[in-house]
Design an enzyme around this catalytic site. Structure first.
Site, short mmCIF file in Angstrom:
data_model
loop_
_atom_site.label_atom_id
_atom_site.label_comp_id
_atom_site.label_asym_id
_atom_site.label_seq_id
_atom_site.Cartn_x
_atom_site.Cartn_y
_atom_site.Cartn_z
N SER A 1 0.76 -1.02 -0.08
CA SER A 1 -0.22 0.08 0.06
C SER A 1 1.06 1.32 0.00
CB SER A 1 -0.91 0.09 1.35
OG SER A 1 -1.41 1.36 1.44
N TYR B 1 -2.01 -1.29 10.32
CA TYR B 1 -1.98 -1.43 8.75
C TYR B 1 -0.76 -0.86 8.25
CZ TYR B 1 -3.62 -1.07 3.82
OH TYR B 1 -3.90 -1.08 2.49
P1 NAP Z 1 -11.35 -5.40 -0.93
O1 NAP Z 1 -12.41 -4.95 -2.19
O2 NAP Z 1 -12.08 -5.28 0.51
O3 NAP Z 1 -11.23 -7.12 -1.10
C1 NAP Z 1 -10.40 -7.70 -0.19
C2 NAP Z 1 -10.41 -9.19 -0.57
O4 NAP Z 1 -9.40 -9.72 0.54
C3 NAP Z 1 -11.41 -9.63 -0.55
O5 NAP Z 1 -11.53 -10.89 -1.52
C4 NAP Z 1 -11.64 -10.32 0.83
O6 NAP Z 1 -12.42 -11.48 0.81
C5 NAP Z 1 -10.27 -10.80 1.08
N1 NAP Z 1 -9.92 -11.26 2.22
C6 NAP Z 1 -9.88 -10.20 3.43
N2 NAP Z 1 -9.63 -11.01 4.54
C7 NAP Z 1 -9.06 -12.03 4.24
C8 NAP Z 1 -8.69 -13.41 4.90
N3 NAP Z 1 -8.30 -13.07 6.28
N4 NAP Z 1 -8.34 -14.26 4.30
C9 NAP Z 1 -8.76 -14.29 2.95
N5 NAP Z 1 -9.02 -13.57 2.18
C10 NAP Z 1 -9.58 -12.32 2.86
O7 NAP Z 1 -10.05 -4.63 -0.96
P2 NAP Z 1 -9.31 -4.23 -2.12
O8 NAP Z 1 -9.43 -2.60 -2.30
O9 NAP Z 1 -9.26 -5.07 -3.51
O10 NAP Z 1 -7.52 -4.45 -1.43
C11 NAP Z 1 -6.99 -5.62 -2.17
C12 NAP Z 1 -5.49 -5.22 -1.54
O11 NAP Z 1 -4.95 -4.14 -1.97
C13 NAP Z 1 -5.22 -5.22 -0.09
O12 NAP Z 1 -3.96 -5.81 0.39
C14 NAP Z 1 -5.14 -3.67 0.41
O13 NAP Z 1 -4.50 -3.55 1.47
C15 NAP Z 1 -4.48 -3.33 -0.77
N6 NAP Z 1 -4.57 -1.66 -1.06
C16 NAP Z 1 -5.94 -1.47 -1.49
C17 NAP Z 1 -6.07 0.05 -1.77
C18 NAP Z 1 -7.34 0.59 -2.11
O14 NAP Z 1 -7.62 1.73 -2.44
N7 NAP Z 1 -8.26 -0.22 -2.63
C19 NAP Z 1 -5.15 0.74 -1.69
C20 NAP Z 1 -3.60 0.32 -1.04
C21 NAP Z 1 -3.60 -0.94 -1.09
P3 NAP Z 1 -13.44 -11.99 1.65
O15 NAP Z 1 -14.69 -10.88 1.80
O16 NAP Z 1 -14.11 -13.22 1.30
O17 NAP Z 1 -13.02 -12.41 3.13
#
Ligand code: NAP
Length: 265
Positions: free
Chosen positions: A143, A158
């Site tokens: 991130s 985080y």
């Molecule tokens: P998201 O839409 O909330 O999706 C998160 C995914 O992770 C979901 O598929 C969720 O599945 C899964 N997950 C959560 N806890 C889990 C666990 N304990 N075991 C297995 N699966 C788990 O998030 P996103 O925005 O796509 O983010 C994806 C990655 O990018 C993350 O690492 C996040 O920190 C990083 N990131 C995102 C952003 C942003 O702005 N979106 C920015 C910086 C970094 P379930 O619901 O089935 O548990």
């Protein structure tokens, strides 16, 4: 390309987009989720529609025993793994208050999800890659908040866990490259996903004002770099690096670009 890929947290958001981008290249995909079974099945169906093998795996990747069972099932189904994307992560429900108010259970949960999970999954993947002597790639989704703070939302664990993930990327990267396994990371800035729907308009505007590119990110800003880092023909000399993809936000972390533009006339 007919490689075997496993993407953690691929029931939606960035993970689902990554899994489908690999499937569009002709790769077989394992789709991990924890709670969102219907989302994972939807990603799986879309991947299968692209003509590749696709399977779903329920596992809490922050739990080492769950991860062991997931890899056992994955290797039984696919035979071997070529590319692991440690994507599952996030801030979950951020508790109210300042550092001194933070429940330690929140710290444990955040570190398990955003750091331990990548170590657990990588450990299984590397063992299989070493056994098969074919090399491979691991891509960690970090991130922008691994390099700049996010104090307003009190996401201490985080930020710390994602910074740890960058260092895991370096330390693991320089170690396993002797097996031709390349470990790198992508650190997204604000990417519109279900995880970001929790922000209200005022908060979204505040984010936007800190991004020199003048727009919020989309999953398509992340997927091409992940595909590039997975391909040894294109990125074979890149080892242990973290690439920030944030529209320039981290360069001057706290600057409000719109205010600056207004004051410059
Ligand atoms: P998201 O839409 O909330 O999706 C998160 C995914 O992770 C979901 O598929 C969720 O599945 C899964 N997950 C959560 N806890 C889990 C666990 N304990 N075991 C297995 N699966 C788990 O998030 P996103 O925005 O796509 O983010 C994806 C990655 O990018 C993350 O690492 C996040 O920190 C990083 N990131 C995102 C952003 C942003 O702005 N979106 C920015 C910086 C970094 P379930 O619901 O089935 O548990």
């Amino acid at each position: 390309m007919n490689r075997n890929i496993l993407v953690t947290g691929a029931s939606r958001g960035i993970g689902a987009a990554i899994a489908l981008a690999f499937a569009a290249e002709g790769d077989n995909v394992g789709i991990n989720y924890r709670f969102d079974e219907s989302g994972a099945k939807e990603t799986c169906r879309k991947a299968a529609d692209l003509g590749v093998k696709a399977r779903v795996y329920q596992a809490d990747v922050g739990n080492s025993s769950d991860v062991g069972k997931m890899f056992e099932a994955y290797l039984e189904d696919f035979g071997s793994i070529d590319v692991l994307v440690n994507n599952a992560g996030g801030g979950l429900k951020i508790p109210e208050g300042r550092f001194e108010d933070m429940p330690l259970s929140y710290w444990d949960e955040m570190v398990a999800l955003n750091l331990n999970a990548a170590a657990y999954c990588s450990s299984h993947a590397v063992r299989d890659m070493v056994k098969n002597k074919k090399g491979g790639a691991i891509i960690n989704i970090s991130s922008v908040h691994s390099v700049i703070t996010y104090v307003k939302r009190k996401t201490f664990p985080y930020c710390a866990a994602k910074a740890g993930l960058n260092m895991l990327t370096k330390t693991m990267g320089v170690d396993v490259i002797r097996h031709n396994i390349r470990v790198n990371a992508v650190a997204p800035g604000f990417i519109s996903t279900t995880a970001t729907t929790r922000y209200n308009e005022e908060e979204l505007d505040a984010f936007l004002r800190k991004i020199p590119a003048g727009r919020l990110g989309k999953t398509g800003d992340i997927t091409p770099l992940v595909l590039f880092l997975a391909d040894p023909e294109k990125s074979g000399f890149i080892v242990g690096q973290t690439f920030v993809v944030d529209g320039g936000q981290s360069i001057d972390g706290t600057i409000d670009y719109m205010l600056q533009e207004e004051s410059n006339g």
